[in-house]
Enzyme design. Structure first.
Site, PDB file in Angstrom:
ATOM      1  N   ILE A 280      26.289   1.069  32.738  1.00 47.14           N
ATOM      2  CA  ILE A 280      27.593   1.430  32.174  1.00 47.14           C
ATOM      3  C   ILE A 280      28.123   2.555  33.046  1.00 47.14           C
ATOM      4  CG2 ILE A 280      28.846   2.270  30.168  1.00 47.14           C
ATOM      5  CD1 ILE A 280      26.885   0.829  28.392  1.00 47.14           C
TER       6      ILE A 280
ATOM      7  N   TYR B 260      27.156  18.182  18.571  1.00 45.32           N
ATOM      8  CA  TYR B 260      27.441  19.501  17.994  1.00 45.32           C
ATOM      9  C   TYR B 260      26.606  19.832  16.765  1.00 45.32           C
ATOM     10  CZ  TYR B 260      29.744  23.731  16.500  1.00 45.32           C
ATOM     11  OH  TYR B 260      29.977  25.038  16.132  1.00 45.32           O
TER      12      TYR B 260
ATOM     13  N   ARG C  80      25.608  16.100  27.173  1.00 42.95           N
ATOM     14  CA  ARG C  80      26.879  16.328  26.479  1.00 42.95           C
ATOM     15  C   ARG C  80      26.689  16.576  24.983  1.00 42.95           C
ATOM     16  NH1 ARG C  80      32.022  15.035  28.534  1.00 42.95           N
ATOM     17  NH2 ARG C  80      32.013  14.269  30.677  1.00 42.95           N
TER      18      ARG C  80
ATOM     19  N   LYS D 182      22.165   2.642  26.011  1.00 39.42           N
ATOM     20  CA  LYS D 182      22.669   3.256  27.243  1.00 39.42           C
ATOM     21  C   LYS D 182      21.942   4.586  27.417  1.00 39.42           C
ATOM     22  CE  LYS D 182      26.768   5.341  29.368  1.00 39.42           C
ATOM     23  NZ  LYS D 182      28.216   5.673  29.200  1.00 39.42           N
TER      24      LYS D 182
ATOM     25  N   THR E  20      33.341   7.907  26.535  1.00 37.81           N
ATOM     26  CA  THR E  20      33.570   9.266  27.029  1.00 37.81           C
ATOM     27  C   THR E  20      34.596   9.274  28.150  1.00 37.81           C
ATOM     28  OG1 THR E  20      31.276   9.830  26.517  1.00 37.81           O
ATOM     29  CG2 THR E  20      32.457  11.321  27.997  1.00 37.81           C
TER      30      THR E  20
ATOM     31  N   TYR F 191      23.692   5.173  22.493  1.00 30.31           N
ATOM     32  CA  TYR F 191      24.131   5.868  23.704  1.00 30.31           C
ATOM     33  C   TYR F 191      23.573   7.286  23.681  1.00 30.31           C
ATOM     34  CZ  TYR F 191      27.585   8.096  26.888  1.00 30.31           C
ATOM     35  OH  TYR F 191      28.220   8.811  27.875  1.00 30.31           O
TER      36      TYR F 191
END
Length: 292
Positions: free
Chosen positions: A204, A108, A139, A162, A45, A134
Site C-alpha cells: 500500500i 492518541y 503515527r 498493512k 492517511t 493498519y
C-alpha cells in the site's frame, strides 16, 4: 477480492481554495487504472483523512467507487480513534460499494492490546465488509502487536494487515504467524520489495501516486518471483521512496502529484505545502524515476 500488488494510497486532490477537486480525482483514477495499479485506497492517511469532514470523507469514497466502476478494488479508509465512529464510517463505506475497509490503529488515546483486539473485533462483527488492519505506530503511538494480529486473523472478514513498521524482522515473524490466513501488505515503500521477498503480497504505497506503472510492474515481478526485474525497477524508485518523506506525508507527495498535473499543491491546515528548499530533492527523485 485479491489483496495483492501495487495498491495506491491515493491523495485527495484539492483546488487552490482547498475544495476537493473531483475532476482531478477522476483523472487520477483513470491514470492509475491505465498504469496498472492493482487497487486504490480512498481517504487513507495520504488522502488527508484527518482534515476532511465526515461528509467529505464519504463523498470522496463514493466518488472513487463510482469512478473506478469495478475495474479494480477500492479500499476505503474508515479507521478512527473512536470505535463507534469507525463502525459508522465502515458501514457507510460498505453501503457505498467499497470492496474493503482499511482500519488504522486508534491514535492518541493509547489503548491496550486487549482494547485494540476488542476495537477491531467489534467493527468486524458490526459490518460484514472485508477489513484490513493498519499498523503504523510512528503515527498512532499505539502499536498493534503481532500476537494481537494473530488473534484477529481468526475473524472471517479480517482479511489483511498493512504493516507500516518498516521492521522486516518483525514482518517475517508476522508472516510466519498469519501469512497463511490473511494477506500481509507492506505499508513502507523503502522496505516493500524486501518484505515481498519474504512473502508479503504487495504494497500500500505512497510512491505509487507518482510512479504508478513502475510500482505496478515492480510488484507484479516480485509476485511472480522475478526479483531481478523487481530490484531493477525498485532501484529507479528509491529516491521517491525516501524523498516523498522529507516532510510529513502527504506534504511531499501532494507537491509531486500537483507537478504531474493532478490538482493543486494545496493541503489543509495544520499541513502546509512542502518547503522551497525540499522541492529540488523531490524534482530530482521524480526525474530519476522517469516521471518528469
Amino acid at each position: 477480492m485479491k489483496l495483492a500488488g501495487s495498491i495506491v494510497a491515493l491523495i485527495t486532490p484539492m483546488d487552490n481554495s482547498g475544495a476537493i477537486d473531483f475532476v482531478a480525482l477522476g483523472k487520477l483514477v483513470e491514470h492509475h487504472i491505465s498504469s496498472g495499479t492493482h487497487a486504490i485506497v480512498s481517504v487513507g492517511t495520504t488522502g488527508e483523512s484527518s482534515t476532511l469532514s465526515p461528509n467529505e470523507h464519504l463523498e470522496v469514497i463514493d466518488a472513487t467507487v463510482k469512478l473506478v466502476a469495478g475495474r479494480v478494488p477500492v479500499i476505503a479508509g474508515t479507521g478512527a480513534n473512536s470505535t463507534h465512529e469507525a463502525i459508522y464510517l465502515t458501514r457507510q463505506a460498505d453501503e457505498l460499494g467499497a470492496d474493503a475497509a482499511l482500519l488504522v490503529v486508534p491514535y492518541y488515546n493509547k489503548p491496550t492490546q486487549e482494547g485494540l483486539y476488542q476495537h477491531f473485533k467489534l467493527i468486524a462483527e458490526s459490518v460484514p465488509l472485508p477489513q484490513i488492519l493498519y499498523n503504523v505506530p510512528g503515527r498512532t503511538v499505539a502499536d498493534l502487536h503481532n500476537d494481537t494480529v494473530a488473534r484477529l486473523a481468526e475473524i472471517d472478514n479480517i482479511v489483511g494487515c498493512k504493516d507500516a513498521t518498516g521492521d522486516l524482522r518483525r514482518g517475517k515473524e508476522l508472516l510466519d504467524l498469519v501469512g497463511d490466513k490473511i494477506s500481509i501488505l507492506s505499508g513502507d515503500d523503502p522496505t516493500a520489495l524486501e518484505y515481498m521477498q519474504l512473502g508479503a503480497k504487495g504494497d500500500i504505497s505512497v510512491t505509487a501516486n507518482v510512479a504508478p506503472k513502475a510500482m505496478a510492474d515492480m510488484c507484479a515481478a516480485a509476485l511472480e518471483g522475478d526479483f531481478e526485474t523487481a530490484e531493477r525497477i525498485d532501484k529507479t524508485l528509491r529516491g521517491l521512496h525516501n524523498d516523498l518523506f522529507v516532510e510529513s506525508n502527504p506534504i511531499p507527495v501532494k507537491y509531486a502529484v500537483a507537478k504531474l498535473g493532478f490538482g493543486a499543491n494545496f493541503l489543509r491546515l495544520p499541513l502546509t505545502a512542502v518547503s522551497e528548499e525540499q522541492r529540488p530533492r523531490i524534482d530530482d527523485a521524480m526525474a530519476r524515476a522517469g516521471v518528469l
